[in-house]
Each structure stands twice: as structure tokens, then as C-alpha cells.
Design a protein around this motif. Structure first.
Motif, PDB file in Angstrom:
ATOM      1  N   THR A  90       0.846  -1.195   0.000  1.00  0.00           N
ATOM      2  CA  THR A  90       0.000   0.000   0.000  1.00  0.00           C
ATOM      3  C   THR A  90       0.877   1.239   0.000  1.00  0.00           C
ATOM      4  O   THR A  90       1.838   1.326   0.782  1.00  0.00           O
ATOM      5  CB  THR A  90      -0.912   0.014   1.232  1.00  0.00           C
ATOM      6  N   PHE A  91       0.560   2.191  -0.853  1.00  0.00           N
ATOM      7  CA  PHE A  91       1.419   3.363  -0.987  1.00  0.00           C
ATOM      8  C   PHE A  91       1.336   4.253   0.256  1.00  0.00           C
ATOM      9  O   PHE A  91       0.371   4.237   1.011  1.00  0.00           O
ATOM     10  CB  PHE A  91       1.047   4.159  -2.239  1.00  0.00           C
ATOM     11  N   GLY A  92       2.384   5.064   0.446  1.00  0.00           N
ATOM     12  CA  GLY A  92       2.366   6.081   1.487  1.00  0.00           C
ATOM     13  C   GLY A  92       2.994   5.696   2.804  1.00  0.00           C
ATOM     14  O   GLY A  92       3.158   6.540   3.681  1.00  0.00           O
ATOM     15  N   SER A 138       1.645   6.517 -12.786  1.00  0.00           N
ATOM     16  CA  SER A 138       2.938   5.922 -12.443  1.00  0.00           C
ATOM     17  C   SER A 138       3.288   6.235 -10.989  1.00  0.00           C
ATOM     18  O   SER A 138       2.627   7.051 -10.335  1.00  0.00           O
ATOM     19  CB  SER A 138       4.011   6.462 -13.375  1.00  0.00           C
ATOM     20  N   THR A 139       4.344   5.607 -10.487  1.00  0.00           N
ATOM     21  CA  THR A 139       4.762   5.853  -9.109  1.00  0.00           C
ATOM     22  C   THR A 139       6.252   5.584  -8.944  1.00  0.00           C
ATOM     23  O   THR A 139       6.831   4.771  -9.675  1.00  0.00           O
ATOM     24  CB  THR A 139       3.965   4.988  -8.114  1.00  0.00           C
ATOM     25  N   SER A 140       6.874   6.272  -7.996  1.00  0.00           N
ATOM     26  CA  SER A 140       8.265   6.010  -7.653  1.00  0.00           C
ATOM     27  C   SER A 140       8.311   5.081  -6.442  1.00  0.00           C
ATOM     28  O   SER A 140       7.458   5.152  -5.556  1.00  0.00           O
ATOM     29  CB  SER A 140       9.000   7.310  -7.354  1.00  0.00           C
ATOM     30  N   VAL A 141       9.318   4.218  -6.422  1.00  0.00           N
ATOM     31  CA  VAL A 141       9.443   3.201  -5.370  1.00  0.00           C
ATOM     32  C   VAL A 141      10.883   3.165  -4.890  1.00  0.00           C
ATOM     33  O   VAL A 141      11.816   3.295  -5.698  1.00  0.00           O
ATOM     34  CB  VAL A 141       9.024   1.806  -5.894  1.00  0.00           C
ATOM     35  N   VAL A 142      11.059   3.003  -3.575  1.00  0.00           N
ATOM     36  CA  VAL A 142      12.407   2.853  -3.024  1.00  0.00           C
ATOM     37  C   VAL A 142      12.454   1.600  -2.153  1.00  0.00           C
ATOM     38  O   VAL A 142      11.505   1.291  -1.427  1.00  0.00           O
ATOM     39  CB  VAL A 142      12.829   4.098  -2.192  1.00  0.00           C
ATOM     40  N   GLN A 196       1.153   5.166  -5.494  1.00  0.00           N
ATOM     41  CA  GLN A 196       0.218   4.138  -5.972  1.00  0.00           C
ATOM     42  C   GLN A 196       0.551   2.787  -5.332  1.00  0.00           C
ATOM     43  O   GLN A 196       1.704   2.499  -5.022  1.00  0.00           O
ATOM     44  CB  GLN A 196       0.311   4.000  -7.504  1.00  0.00           C
ATOM     45  N   ASP A 197      -0.492   1.973  -5.138  1.00  0.00           N
ATOM     46  CA  ASP A 197      -0.275   0.607  -4.650  1.00  0.00           C
ATOM     47  C   ASP A 197       0.486  -0.196  -5.707  1.00  0.00           C
ATOM     48  O   ASP A 197       0.297   0.014  -6.914  1.00  0.00           O
ATOM     49  CB  ASP A 197      -1.608  -0.084  -4.364  1.00  0.00           C
TER      50      ASP A 197
END
Length: 222
Positions: A90-92, A138-142, A196-197
Motif C-alpha cells: 500500500t502506498f504512502g 505511475s509511481t516512484s518506489v524505493v 500508488q499501490d
């Protein structure tokens, strides 16, 4: 300066001395200043040694009978039966990356769901996973490799960008060298999606084959 040829009746298990007649025992070295180690010399092998009067020890003049590689390798991964859902994020907020299986033939790590315990030594950590999402944005992920024992300190990160659109897919990887000086340390991997998820992997349902999503290869160098 004298040279001797010796046939070993047993394999050497560590630091070794040689006694000639009634003279005092003298240490045996290889490459000038390195003591003989377990696995260097094996039973039945003929070796030639020479005495170094300056250093006061014998030196091996022939090649080693056996060399044991210090490298060991293990893999921890998240797996399931065909059609198993990957780990949903889950995003955030940060989430802990899960692992279900450890393949560790040399027995140098312990896996507890998401925490990996490693003993003293030098390692190379290589984490990777595919990322997929269906919404249009779209989304960024780390991804974050953490030292849990050291207070959840970040020791390595890897970032990626998951494009928008149905079934959008990318792959991420974090590679990091690691030295542990204490008795043992615990590590885990965290993931954060900005907007985004996402899913860590793809439900393939390919026949009866097990599915593997995220995984980490751990190479013990020394």
C-alpha cells in the motif's frame, strides 16, 4: 637453507610445525609470511619445504594439495504455488518485504519471515524483485536494506519508477557489500511506494511451477 621432502600421513588441519631429528619444532609457512591453514595439505601428498634461517621457519616450496574457497552462497526468497498472489504494498508508508524460503547449504544464515541473521564475516547482498501495477498513474518506489541490530539503520537503497497503465512492469535491484564485526547482526528489507499501490511480482499461474517474486542472494566472501 636445507630442503626436505615429506610425505604426509594425515591432512593438515591448521597451523603446522616441522621437527627434524632432535631440533626444536619450527613453523611451516606458505608465501613467505602466511601460516598453513586447514585444507592446504592433504594426506598422502608429497611436499617440499626449505628452511629460512633469517625468518626462523620452514617455507612450503610446492603447490598446495587442496584449496578451500571461502565463498559461500545462500538465497532467501518469497515463493508460492502457481497462482499465488505476490506481496501487495500500500502506498504512502514503509512495508517490510517478506521472505518464505531460505536455501542455505552452508548454514551461515537464519531466516525469520523477513529478518535475516548473519554471523561475523564479509558479504555481498543482492536483492531484486519485479514490480507491477494496473492503475493509470505511475509511481516512484524505493527499497531499503536495514541493519536491524544497529537500530534499523539504512545501509543501502535502490530506487525505481513504475510506469502507469494496465500491467505496467519494471524490475529493481539493490547490491551492497557488507562487513559484520560483531557476533551476529539482523537485517531486513523495506519498501516504500510514493503514490500508488504496487505488487512485488506477477501472478503467472504457469502450470504447476512454483512462483518466485522477491529474492536476495547472499554471498559470504570471508
Amino acid at each position: 637453507g636445507r630442503v626436505f621432502v615429506i610425505k604426509l600421513n594425515a591432512s593438515v588441519t591448521g597451523a603446522t610445525t616441522i621437527t627434524v631429528d632432535s631440533l626444536a619444532a619450527k613453523s611451516l609457512y606458505k608465501s613467505g609470511t602466511t601460516e598453513i591453514a586447514s585444507g592446504d595439505l592433504v594426506a598422502g601428498q608429497l611436499i617440499m619445504v626449505g628452511y629460512d634461517t633469517t625468518a626462523g621457519h620452514f617455507e612450503l616450496l610446492t603447490t598446495l594439495g587442496a584449496v578451500t574457497s571461502p565463498y559461500k552462497c545462500a538465497v532467501v526468497k518469497y515463493t508460492g504455488a502457481a497462482g499465488t498472489a505476490p506481496q501487495a504494498i500500500t502506498f504512502g508508508s514503509e512495508a517490510t518485504v517478506q521472505f518464505t524460503t531460505a536455501i542455505d547449504p552452508d548454514g551461515f544464515l537464519t531466516l525469520n519471515t523477513h529478518q535475516i541473521t548473519l554471523t561475523t564475516g564479509k558479504y555481498l547482498l543482492d536483492f531484486s524483485t519485479p514490480l507491477i501495477r494496473n492503475p493509470a498513474s505511475s509511481t516512484s518506489v524505493v527499497f531499503i536494506i536495514r541493519d536491524v541490530t544497529g537500530g534499523n539503520v539504512t545501509i543501502a537503497t535502490g530506487t525505481t519508477w513504475v510506469p502507469g497503465g494496465p500491467g505496467s512492469l519494471c524490475h529493481t535491484r539493490v547490491v551492497h557489500p557488507l562487513t559484520i564485526t560483531g557476533a551476529s547482526n539482523v537485517y531486513d528489507v523495506r519498501v516504500y511506494s510514493e503514490s500508488q499501490d504496487i505488487d512485488l511480482g506477477i501472478v503467472m499461474n504457469a502450470g504447476s511451477y512454483a512462483e518466485t517474486y522477491q529474492q536476495m542472494s547472499i554471498i559470504k566472501i570471508a
